[in-house]
Design a protein around this motif. Structure first.
Motif, PDB file in Angstrom:
ATOM      1  N   MET A 123      -0.695   4.356  -1.907  1.00 21.37           N
ATOM      2  CA  MET A 123      -1.781   5.087  -1.136  1.00 21.37           C
ATOM      3  C   MET A 123      -2.018   6.676  -0.781  1.00 21.37           C
ATOM      4  O   MET A 123      -0.753   6.886  -0.711  1.00 21.37           O
ATOM      5  CB  MET A 123      -2.697   4.129  -0.181  1.00 21.37           C
ATOM      6  N   VAL A 124      -2.839   7.292  -1.548  1.00 22.96           N
ATOM      7  CA  VAL A 124      -2.545   8.817  -1.877  1.00 22.96           C
ATOM      8  C   VAL A 124      -2.675   9.099  -0.440  1.00 22.96           C
ATOM      9  O   VAL A 124      -1.805  10.454   0.491  1.00 22.96           O
ATOM     10  CB  VAL A 124      -3.483   9.252  -2.390  1.00 22.96           C
ATOM     11  N   LEU A 125      -2.864   8.512   0.272  1.00 15.65           N
ATOM     12  CA  LEU A 125      -3.116   8.453   1.468  1.00 15.65           C
ATOM     13  C   LEU A 125      -1.750   8.677   2.817  1.00 15.65           C
ATOM     14  O   LEU A 125      -1.419   9.885   3.567  1.00 15.65           O
ATOM     15  CB  LEU A 125      -3.657   7.680   2.777  1.00 15.65           C
ATOM     16  N   ARG A 126      -0.574   7.642   2.222  1.00 15.46           N
ATOM     17  CA  ARG A 126       0.608   7.831   2.721  1.00 15.46           C
ATOM     18  C   ARG A 126       1.421   9.545   1.668  1.00 15.46           C
ATOM     19  O   ARG A 126       1.735   9.949   2.545  1.00 15.46           O
ATOM     20  CB  ARG A 126       1.356   6.676   2.476  1.00 15.46           C
ATOM     21  N   ARG A 127       0.689   9.404   1.267  1.00 15.55           N
ATOM     22  CA  ARG A 127       2.089  11.177  -0.212  1.00 15.55           C
ATOM     23  C   ARG A 127       0.579  12.284   0.998  1.00 15.55           C
ATOM     24  O   ARG A 127       1.474  13.403   0.855  1.00 15.55           O
ATOM     25  CB  ARG A 127       1.719  10.564  -1.051  1.00 15.55           C
ATOM     26  N   GLN A 128      -0.775  12.488   0.772  1.00 17.91           N
ATOM     27  CA  GLN A 128      -0.763  13.611   0.371  1.00 17.91           C
ATOM     28  C   GLN A 128      -1.843  13.057   1.062  1.00 17.91           C
ATOM     29  O   GLN A 128      -3.500  13.479   1.248  1.00 17.91           O
ATOM     30  CB  GLN A 128      -1.708  13.941  -1.056  1.00 17.91           C
ATOM     31  N   TRP A 161      -7.905  -1.276  -3.158  1.00 19.28           N
ATOM     32  CA  TRP A 161      -9.363  -1.592  -2.210  1.00 19.28           C
ATOM     33  C   TRP A 161      -8.982  -2.986  -1.663  1.00 19.28           C
ATOM     34  O   TRP A 161      -9.959  -3.417  -0.722  1.00 19.28           O
ATOM     35  CB  TRP A 161     -10.128  -1.783  -3.486  1.00 19.28           C
ATOM     36  N   ARG A 162      -8.826  -4.125  -2.745  1.00 19.15           N
ATOM     37  CA  ARG A 162      -8.594  -5.790  -2.022  1.00 19.15           C
ATOM     38  C   ARG A 162      -7.885  -5.558  -1.098  1.00 19.15           C
ATOM     39  O   ARG A 162      -7.948  -7.175   0.209  1.00 19.15           O
ATOM     40  CB  ARG A 162      -8.432  -6.484  -3.627  1.00 19.15           C
ATOM     41  N   HIS A 163      -6.665  -5.536  -1.045  1.00 22.68           N
ATOM     42  CA  HIS A 163      -5.456  -5.659  -0.412  1.00 22.68           C
ATOM     43  C   HIS A 163      -6.061  -5.155   0.915  1.00 22.68           C
ATOM     44  O   HIS A 163      -5.941  -5.540   2.118  1.00 22.68           O
ATOM     45  CB  HIS A 163      -4.053  -4.455  -0.535  1.00 22.68           C
ATOM     46  N   VAL A 164      -7.336  -3.782   0.970  1.00 21.93           N
ATOM     47  CA  VAL A 164      -7.246  -3.044   2.243  1.00 21.93           C
ATOM     48  C   VAL A 164      -8.564  -4.030   3.206  1.00 21.93           C
ATOM     49  O   VAL A 164      -8.626  -4.472   4.338  1.00 21.93           O
ATOM     50  CB  VAL A 164      -7.785  -1.648   2.157  1.00 21.93           C
ATOM     51  N   LEU A 170       0.916  -1.399  -0.567  1.00 22.00           N
ATOM     52  CA  LEU A 170       0.085  -0.356  -0.324  1.00 22.00           C
ATOM     53  C   LEU A 170       1.007   1.170  -0.230  1.00 22.00           C
ATOM     54  O   LEU A 170       0.108   1.818   0.000  1.00 22.00           O
ATOM     55  CB  LEU A 170      -0.748  -0.113   1.105  1.00 22.00           C
ATOM     56  N   GLU A 171       2.021   1.023  -0.466  1.00 24.20           N
ATOM     57  CA  GLU A 171       3.186   2.440  -0.529  1.00 24.20           C
ATOM     58  C   GLU A 171       2.864   3.648  -1.449  1.00 24.20           C
ATOM     59  O   GLU A 171       2.930   4.675  -1.045  1.00 24.20           O
ATOM     60  CB  GLU A 171       4.060   1.751  -0.798  1.00 24.20           C
TER      61      GLU A 171
END
Length: 155
Positions: free
Chosen positions: A126-131, A144-147, A123-124
């Motif tokens: 994922m937008v969450l981790r950058r923004q 999506w599947r991974h979460v 998940l590296e």
DNA sequence: GCCAACGTTGGC
DNA sequence: GCCAACGTTGGC
């Protein structure tokens, strides 16, 4: 069909609040950020699936999922002088802000926390981790599947 | 409550 | 159009 992540503060409005809506759905309004606005206006479609992310709480993370039941339309709150989200610069002819309608789909057996997401190499990107501050974010099908897998079941 | 990151505003 | 000042978000 696309996937998104929507951020909310559970003290203001939580996944459980959405689940408890008598109509079974809710307007996702009050987004006042241009990047997020552009996604709501141009990209989010009826039938898209969303991760509901809880911020400013413990634990911070993805609590469950919802589905878009109405694509972007002008946020009525921008025209309401009584509303906290009123915007005097917006007009009916030239709306400035957009919202969508969503319905509850699922609550995860346990929250997939931000710490979980940060420690997962898959998940590296994922937008969450950058923004972290963007309140509407695209999510890839793989993410999506991974979460969901991390949530301990479900699709 | 602190602080870093980042978005917005407004003077020039 | 640049950039400094300021405001907001959000993790910790």
């Amino acid at each position: 069909m696309n996937y998104w992540l929507l951020k909310t503060e559970p003290d203001e409005y939580s996944l459980d609040d959405l689940r408890s809506e008598p109509s079974g759905q809710a307007r996702w309004d009050g987004i006042r950020n241009y990047q997020a606005r552009n996604l709501l206006r141009d990209a989010v479609q009826q039938g898209d699936q969303v991760l509901i992310y809880h911020s400013q709480c413990r634990p911070v993370g993805v609590a469950g999922t919802a589905e878009v039941v109405r694509a972007g339309y002008p946020d009525p709150a921008q025209f309401d002088p009584q509303s906290h989200y009123f915007d005097a610069r917006a007009s009916q002819e030239a709306p400035r802000w957009y919202c969508i309608d969503i319905r509850f789909v699922s609550a995860f057996p346990h929250t997939v926390t931000l710490a979980d997401i940060k420690s997962e190499p898959a998940l590296e990107d994922m937008v969450l981790r950058r923004q972290g501050r963007l309140s509407v974010q695209p999510v890839s099908p793989q993410e999506w599947r991974h979460v969901h897998a991390m949530a301990g079941g479900g699709k």
